[in-house]
Design an enzyme around this catalytic site. Structure first.
Site, PDB file in Angstrom:
ATOM      1  CB  SER A 183      45.325  34.687  55.844  1.00 29.38           C
ATOM      2  OG  SER A 183      45.727  34.979  54.529  1.00 29.38           O
ATOM      3  N   GLY A 184      43.164  32.724  53.975  1.00 35.44           N
ATOM      4  CA  GLY A 184      43.383  31.581  53.080  1.00 35.44           C
ATOM      5  C   GLY A 184      42.210  30.615  53.231  1.00 35.44           C
ATOM      6  CB  THR A 188      37.972  37.375  50.136  1.00 33.69           C
ATOM      7  OG1 THR A 188      38.749  38.061  51.064  1.00 33.69           O
ATOM      8  CG2 THR A 188      37.348  38.446  49.012  1.00 33.69           C
ATOM      9  CG  ASN A 243      43.727  33.708  50.080  1.00 34.80           C
ATOM     10  OD1 ASN A 243      43.608  33.318  49.040  1.00 34.80           O
ATOM     11  ND2 ASN A 243      42.844  34.570  50.854  1.00 34.80           N
ATOM     12  CB  SER A 246      45.460  37.279  51.524  1.00 34.18           C
ATOM     13  OG  SER A 246      45.271  37.598  52.890  1.00 34.18           O
ATOM     14  CB  SER A 247      40.722  40.664  52.527  1.00 36.28           C
ATOM     15  OG  SER A 247      40.004  40.257  51.599  1.00 36.28           O
ATOM     16  N   GLY A 469      40.864  36.539  60.538  1.00 40.27           N
ATOM     17  CA  GLY A 469      40.948  35.765  61.582  1.00 40.27           C
ATOM     18  C   GLY A 469      42.145  35.946  62.608  1.00 40.27           C
ATOM     19  CD  GLU A 471      46.663  37.677  60.236  1.00 40.80           C
ATOM     20  OE1 GLU A 471      47.799  38.291  60.451  1.00 40.80           O
ATOM     21  OE2 GLU A 471      46.189  37.720  59.064  1.00 40.80           O
TER      22      GLU A 471
END
Length: 1623
Positions: A183-184, A188, A243, A246-247, A469, A471
């Site tokens: 994330s980040g 996206t 992020n 973030s998605s 990704g 985590e």
């Protein structure tokens, strides 16, 4: 163990660590630090190497090891070697000579510091998030990567997208681009830009592909695909600690293409929406964006209707305390979301139904449930009432099933109360269920809108997978478990793909290879998804009525604490409600609390039934659609093979409401969807993008080495490198290997004159350098090396170059010393010669001075004596002169006195005589005046009496009237005779024509008879009779013509007499006025009025007789004429000044904004423009040139001119020609435009102005005469037909064929415009002059309107010709510019090869550029000569050449900036030389200012040649290259190609250059704006003074036009010049 017993490759590996070699050591803060070898000790058993830290010189690193241990671990413990500086900034990690973990990390760090966020690692693109705006995604950048192979330009995600697109076209297979990262990291945004690339890239190579101009022309489907991004981001993205966007779900977008590679549709699959975020957000995080957008952007009326408040008033939004993202305007984002929803086909009413549901969810979150043991909820609770009202359900029923639960048994149903915690869980589960269903409904609607509904249209697709990704948080729950499970599957697929590619490469090259072991995570995946895996046990526990999180953990401990899974599953020491899974990237401890609830995600059946029977039809339809989509998705996931084949997308959602045991859990749904995704990916060609997050704080351009290293390990990049290192990681082609290492063998093996064999040379090098055959493999096209072998070869190469360098230095020093000695010896001898020469010269000078002194003395003495004698003589002469002057003065004074007395006497005597004569004359004159006055008075009285006599005036009038009647009858008689003669002439002509036909027939018959019967005399006699009859008829015809001519002369004489009578009548008109003024008697007023009426009647008769044989309608006619003939439809002239609302007086028509379609471009729009011209062909296949001798300046035919003069009245002849409009148009259109032979441009000298035929002059004179004789409508038709024909004629040419015709007719169009303007001014002056003299002009306003329209249309014609011409020229020049200016090398001595190979003759020769600089200059010469030859205005010449040079400058500069491994100082010298040649050409052709368009390219060439070693050098570069933006300077320095003999640009220098780049500067751009090929601004030059030429070449054979020109020459003489403007 002795040294001799150690394996050679171990000794070879140790040998590489020589003094000065750099290696890497682990560091706690920087992950890896660099150190340099300062000493090395190798004994029989041990090895000790001491390193000095590069950053901290006082810090040392010591490596000690046993040789036996190194032998055992195959040297794996040796410090990783560092790459040479020139390789550390390489764009592909697999090309590193030392491929290891610290080198990979260091390369990414260096490139990131230089603002290069993209780096290749084999098939993977590593993308580091800059946390800043970078100019890498502009439309110009997209077009630069379109059509380029991977590796031609810098690494970029556009290159990956283009590679996938080309693979799809080439292999006709589906493609997948996997974008992964934590994330980040920028997943996206990367996926968004990939989709934008497919939508906007212009592929001009594919047949049938829709072209896009400048990347802006997208189809509706492509715009809809891009519109899905704001929708998905609004409903599925949220702000997290890592992020801001973030998605919180995974998505797989299929972009569908047809057989022509056009985008025809798209489909979206979503995975694991984070439902828990709706009800809870950690600190500093936000809920989904759509809620904040709705609270901020909803209008006032809707806010009141939905009872919306600030985000801080809603429990679901205010838990984290964060509701605003810096730099993001939620109001603007809400508007963007609404536009995107509309674009995908969701109506505005439906949108507000969606927002109504979202508002209801916010109010559900605000429902306050109280109580201690049993939950309580007031019926009038405000949030409850508002939420149920928005949902369309009953508040009491919703309240009941929020606080109670119904348990159904076989015999009865039991309703129990819930405690407050359980009630809140039910409330939150309802909100999550509605939001998840709404999200699935949105995806389904988008898919129905975007997917191609026509069967057979979709040929292939490219999928873009944007998935979360790996985590790892402090507390990891069910969501993290599913995410890491998905990454395990993707990593397995990635490893298998890389392994497959590796082995395919070995098989393709036919080398011997062994199986490569790699880290296989299959056991970990089986532990998660097997029948008794973690997910299965979780589902089993979820279905038990008494299931709990603790029971789930106990089952895990019982099943996986076995030796089989000891490497993949661990039990935490201090917790019984957690478990640890050893993933491929990291160990993750999961907290089992909440696993059961999140997996079941259940909603009470009573509430489901209530929602499904809601009063809100939208809610009912939405739940129904979402349920059907979930069922379809579940069925496709249960049959993965068919699903993968059809690739039917669908949201992953629970099944229909039914029994508890039949409800699929969230874990099982996710597992099936993930398996289906893997099957889909497995059937496509996969491309990988790994996004890296450089730092946790999201600070721009800050690199955290430890964090990046952890991500590289987690995303599989280092695993890829490890797999490569296990086999043959280094691969070199034969030519590259030979070019790099040829110096390791004797020159006889690579002497270019011996034409050596390349493979044999490589084998010789390998045999000499590497003794162990297992360390390399020779394939068909490449040589494969084990890890570390290239380092050894580099050491041998460096040693060899050092030896060669020492040898060269020794010989050079000896040579220099010897040369110095020889020069010193020669200098000493020369010095001695010079000294002796100087002494001799000094002695000679002394002798010469003595001789000179004697001569000077003699000359001085003689000079002094001569001067004394001259002074004495001068004194005597002056004395004599003074004496003579005194005597002369005395004589002159006496003479002057006598002369004065004589003059006085003469004047006095003359005055007395004149006085007497003047007195006598005055007396006589006064007497004569008195007598004459008396006589004049008497005569005046007689005249007055005579004027009062009316009978006298009547007699005069009667005489004039009778004479007018007589003249009229005589004129009518002559007219009748003329008509009879015309009829007789016509009959004679017909008879002559019939005799001619008979003559032709008889002549042909006679020829045939002469051949067959040569002696037949009868036919001959008949033939002679026919010839005689023909002669007689011809004589009769000539006599008739002479008679007609004589009668025309008679008529003209009568007209002259009538004109004289007209003048007499004008004089008579003045006499009654005087009579009326002087008469004081009222009795005579009636007689005077009667005389006026008689005079008016006579004037009318004269006017009718004068105008009867002429054509009605002049500029002064009392009947106004319509300038728009009724035969032309209204649509045809929609752009005229009066009708189009546009001023025609504007001198310039600039660019496409002012380029308006004139009626010239509308072919066949009107039948009023003579229909006989509709068959003209105006699209020539080839331009016909005239011979130069045919175009010699000549005067008119004097014989023809004399004949015209003898005709009598030339104006009537002009009228006759102008009246025959059809024949005149035919000669103009065919003779002067379509079939005209143009004088070709001469390369030697320009033709004189008289040698160039300008049809505009002849056309302009015709139009001018039409205006003078009043044929306005006819002139308008002729002009528009001419302009239409010219435009069609010019547009019929393309490419280089447009140079001559377009330049020629552009000049003619401006000449015609100038003629129209000058004629308008001339006629205006005449009109003003006539007005001052009392003569009134009628119809002038209509004439002004016509001229204004014509001028505007001529400007449009010029602009259209210019636009078409420049478009064709720029298309041609666009292909020539880069090869000629960038690739062509014309400067001898500085030829640069593509790869700077030392022995280019051995390898394949470099390809020559498609065009040379000479061809480019010849092309410009042709354009310039054509414009000068046809006298195009100089301002137009400047516009043309400036626009072309601007295209050259922009296209070449953009190409140079984007090139890699090409820009060297030698290339820069060649480019600068080519620019200099172009500048000299511009200066020699008087367009020196146009060279400013090449300034960017010139400064770029200077930059490549300047020194780039120190910071001062960089400052100098910015001073010299002041026009270049910092981003452009950075790009040019990054792409600078360093030769072997050059030191690479240091990373510090590149970092300093990168620091000057500012993301906030809008002027800091990378590429210049492209010059449009289809649009060229044009400023119409001011009209010029034109000297018309009536000359027409004889070869044109235009009889009417030649006769008209002759008549015009006669009329323009002063004797025949008449004013057409007077009444």
């Amino acid at each position: 163990m002795a040294t001799a017993e150690i394996s050679p490759h171990i000794l070879q590996a140790i040998e590489v660590y020589s003094k000065g070699t750099k290696a890497w050591f682990e560091d706690e803060n920087e992950a890896w630090v660099s150190a340099e070898v300062i000493s090395k000790e190798v004994t029989d058993t041990d090895v000790k190497i001491i390193f000095q830290n590069d950053e901290q010189s006082e810090r040392e690193h010591v490596f000690e090891s046993k040789l036996r241990l190194l032998e055992k671990n195959n040297g794996a413990t040796l410090p990783p070697l560092r790459n040479p500086p020139r390789l550390e900034n390489i764009d592909d990690l697999t090309n590193l000579s030392h491929l290891n973990e610290p080198s990979v990390l260091n390369t990414i760090r260096i490139r990131y510091a230089q603002r290069n966020i993209y780096t290749y690692s084999g098939i993977v693109l590593i993308a580091a998030n800059p946390f800043d705006r970078v100019p890498l995604y502009e439309p110009d950048i997209i077009q630069q990567y379109s059509g380029r192979r991977r590796g031609e330009l810098e690494p970029h995600l556009f290159a990956i997208a283009e590679d996938a697109y080309r693979c799809m076209i080439r292999e006709k297979t589906n493609q997948t681009i996997v974008v992964s990262g934590e994330s980040g990291a920028g997943k996206t945004v990367s996926a968004k830009y990939i989709m934008r690339y497919f939508a906007t890239a212009d592929d001009k190579e594919s047949v049938g592909k829709i072209t896009k101009e400048g990347g802006g022309g997208m189809t509706e489907v492509e715009e809809q695909i891009l519109a899905t991004n704001p929708i998905m981001e609004a409903f599925g993205n949220a702000k997290t600690t890592r992020n801001d966007n973030s998605s919180r779900f995974g998505k797989y977008i299929e972009i569908q293409f047809d057989k022509s590679c056009n985008i025809v549709g798209a489909k979206i699959r979503t995975y694991l929406l984070e439902r828990s975020r709706l009800i809870f957000q950690p600190e500093t995080e936000r809920n989904y964006h759509i809620f904040y957008q709705l609270c901020s952007g909803a209008p006032i009326n809707e806010r009141k209707e939905l009872d919306l408040k600030d985000w801080t008033k809603f429990h679901y939004l205010n838990q984290s305390g964060t509701g605003v993202i810096p730099g993001v305007d939620d109001v603007e984002e809400f508007e963007l979301t609404q536009r995107s929803l509309s674009m995908v086909g969701i109506a505005v009413q439906t949108q507000w139904q969606i927002f109504r549901l979202l508002a209801a969810l916010l109010h559900i979150g605000n429902i306050e449930i109280g109580g201690r043991n049993d939950a309580t909820l007031a019926s009038d609770e405000p949030s409850l009432v508002t939420a149920t009202s928005l949902l369309g359900i009953k508040p009491l029923d919703f309240k009941k099933w929020l606080t109670r639960r119904q348990i159904i048994t076989r015999s009865e149903s039991i309703v129990t109360n819930l405690n407050p915690t359980q009630a809140n869980i039910v409330k939150d589960s309802v909100a999550k269920y509605i939001y998840a269903s709404l999200f699935d409904w949105l995806v389904d609607v988008v898919n129905r809108s975007l997917s191609c509904q026509e069967e057979g249209v979709v040929s292939t697709f490219i999928g873009v997978l944007d998935i979360y990704g790996f985590e790892h948080f402090k507390k990891n729950s069910f969501e993290q478990f599913c995410i890491n499970y998905a990454n395990e599957k993707l990593q397995q697929q990635f490893n298998q793909h890389v392994f497959k590619l590796e082995q395919e490469e070995y098989v393709k090259e036919k080398i011997d290879w062994k199986f490569i072991e790699f880290s296989d995570n299959q056991r970990c995946i089986e532990m998660i998804e097997a029948k008794l895996g973690i997910l299965s046990l979780l589902d089993e526990e979820s279905r038990l009525p008494s299931g709990s999180d603790q029971g789930f953990c106990d089952k895990l401990y019982n099943n996986f604490t076995t030796p089989t899974y000891k490497n993949y599953f661990k039990k935490p020491r201090f917790s019984n409600k957690a478990f640890t899974v050893v993933h491929y990237a990291h160990e993750v401890e999961y907290d089992a609390e909440g696993f059961m609830d999140k997996n079941k995600d259940t909603v009470p059946d009573e509430i489901l039934t209530m929602l499904q029977h809601s009063d809100s039809q939208f809610l009912v339809d939405m739940l129904h659609t979402a349920t059907e989509a979930a069922n379809a998705s579940a069925q496709s996931n249960q049959n993965p093979a068919p699903a993968a084949a059809s690739t039917k997308p669908g949201p992953m959602k629970r099944g229909p409401v039914g029994g508890a045991n039949k409800k699929p859990t969230l874990g099982s749904i996710f597992k099936l969807s993930l398996i289906s995704l893997m099957d889909t990916i497995g059937q496509t060609n996969v491309h990988y993008i790994r996004c890296i997050k450089p730092n946790e704080a999201k600070v721009a351009w800050v690199f955290d080495a430890n964090m990046v290293l952890a991500q590289l390990r987690a995303c599989g990049v280092l695993e890829t490198i490890r797999i490569s290192c296990a086999g043959y990681p280094s691969r070199w082609t034969f030519d590259d290997f030979a070019d790099r290492y040829y110096a390791l063998v004797n020159s006889k093996y690579w002497d270019p004159h011996l034409n050596p064999d390349l493979h044999q040379l490589c084998s010789t090098i390998l045999d000499k350098a590497i003794q162990d055959k297992d360390k390399y493999q020779v394939g068909l096209t490449k040589i494969f090396f084990r890890a570390g072998q290239l380092a050894y070869l580099e050491k041998l190469r460096a040693d060899r170059w050092n030896e060669c360098t020492v040898l060269l230095q020794k010989n050079m020093r000896r040579f220099i010393t010897r040369i110095r000695y020889v020069r010193m010896k020669e200098l000493a001898l020369r010095l001695q010669q010079v000294a002796r020469k100087k002494v001799a010269q000094r002695n000679m000078e002394l002798i010469r001075q003595n001789n000179a002194a004697v001569v000077i003395q003699a000359h001085v003495r003689g000079y002094l004596a001569r001067q004394k004698q001259k002074r004495t003589l001068a004194f005597v002469i002056s004395l004599q002169a003074a004496s003579k002057r005194l005597l002369a003065r005395r004589y002159f004074a006496h003479f002057r006195e006598n002369h004065a007395a004589t003059q006085i006497q003469r004047l006095v005597r003359g005055w007395a005589v004149r006085k007497r004569i003047h007195g006598e004359r005055k007396f006589i004159t006064s007497i004569q005046a008195n007598i004459r006055r008396r006589q004049a008075k008497k005569h005046l009285q007689q005249l007055r009496a005579e004027a009062k006599s009316a009978s006298h005036l009547q007699q005069v009038s009667y005489k004039l009237e009778s004479k007018v009647v007589e003249l009229t009858q005589h004129l009518t008689l002559h007219k009748d005779e003329k008509e009879q003669l015309k009829v007789k002439t016509t009959q004679l002509e017909a008879q002559v024509q019939s005799w001619i036909d008979k003559y032709n027939k008889m002549e042909s018959k006679s020829k045939s008879l002469e051949i067959s019967l040569a002696e037949a005399t009868e036919t001959k006699m008949e033939y002679q009779k026919l010839q005689q009859a023909y002669g007689e008829l011809e004589e009769t015809y000539q006599v008739s013509q002479a008679d007609l001519k004589q009668r025309d002369d008679t008529i003209q004489q009568l007209k002259d007499e009538i004109e004289k009578q007209k003048n007499e009548m004008a004089q008579l008109k003045l006499r009654p006025a005087r009579i009326q003024t002087d008469s004081n008697s009222a009795s005579h007023n009636n007689d005077v009025a009667e005389l006026k009426n008689q005079i008016a009647a006579l004037k009318t008769q004269l006017s009718q007789s004068l105008k009867a044989p002429k054509r009605q309608g002049s500029i002064n006619s009392p009947y106004p004429r319509n300038l728009s003939p009724s035969s032309r439809g209204g649509a045809g002239r929609g752009l005229s000044p009066e009708r189009g609302g546009r001023s025609p007086s504007t001198p310039g028509v600039g660019g496409a904004a002012h380029r308006m379609q004139s009626p010239l471009s509308l072919a066949g729009q009107s039948s009023g423009i003579n229909n006989q011209h509709s068959d003209f062909t105006t699209s020539p296949s080839k331009l016909v040139y005239a011979e130069p001798e045919q175009m010699r300046p000549m005067s008119l035919d004097h014989k023809h001119l004399q004949a015209v003069e003898a005709e009598g009245n030339p104006e009537e002849a002009v009228r006759t020609i102008l009246q025959d409009e059809g024949l005149l148009d035919e000669e103009i259109l065919n003779g002067l435009i379509v079939n005209l032979k143009i004088l070709p441009p001469n390369s030697q000298q320009l033709p004189a102005h008289q040698e160039v035929v300008f049809p505009a002059h002849n056309i302009g004179l015709c139009i001018t005469q039409m205006w003078r004789y009043g044929y306005l409508a006819e002139s308008e038709r002729v002009l528009f037909t001419v302009m239409d024909t010219i435009q069609k004629y010019c547009l019929g040419f393309s490419g280089e064929d447009t140079i001559v015709p377009c330049a020629y007719w552009l000049s003619n169009a401006h000449e015609l415009l100038s003629l129209v303007c000058s004629t308008e001014q001339e006629l205006e002056r005449e009109m003003n002059f006539n007005s001052m003299n009392g003569r009134r002009a009628v119809g002038w306003h209509d004439f002004e309107k016509l001229v204004a329209t014509v001028k505007y249309e001529l400007q449009c014609l010029e602009d259209n010709i210019y636009h078409h011409w420049l478009t064709e020229l720029k298309k041609r020049l666009n292909k020539m510019a880069v090869p000629a200016l960038i690739e062509y090398q014309s400067l001898p001595g500085f030829i640069a090869t593509d790869n700077s190979r030392f022995f280019g003759k051995i390898l394949a020769g470099s390809n020559q550029p498609a065009f040379t600089m000479d061809e480019l200059l010849n092309f410009l010469n042709r354009i310039y000569r054509a414009m000068k030859c046809y006298y195009v205005s100089f301002s137009v010449i400047e516009q043309v050449l400036t626009e072309l040079l601007k295209l050259i400058g922009v296209s070449t500069f953009n190409d140079l900036v984007m090139r890699r491994n090409y820009n060297s100082w030698k290339r820069a010298m060649q480019i600068q030389y080519n620019i200099t040649r172009l500048e000299e050409w511009c200066k020699s052709h008087e367009v020196a200012d146009a060279t400013l368009q090449l300034e960017h390219l010139m400064q770029a060439a200077k930059l490549l040649q300047l020194k780039k070693v120190t910071q001062q050098d960089i400052t100098t570069i910015y001073d010299v290259c002041w026009l270049l933006a910092p981003t452009q300077v950075q790009k040019l320095l990054q792409n600078y190609y360093v030769a072997d003999y050059e030191d690479p640009i240091s990373n510090d220098i590149l970092g300093a250059v990168a620091s000057r780049v500012s993301s906030g500067d809008t002027n800091d751009i990378l590429l210049l704006d492209n010059v449009s090929l289809d649009d060229s601004p044009y400023e119409v030059p001011e009209p010029e003074t034109v000297v018309t030429n009536n000359y027409l070449p004889a070869f044109l054979q235009l009889q009417r036009l030649q006769r008209l020109m002759s008549l015009m020459t006669v009329i323009q003489r002063p004797a025949y010049r008449k004013d057409s403007m007077e009444v």
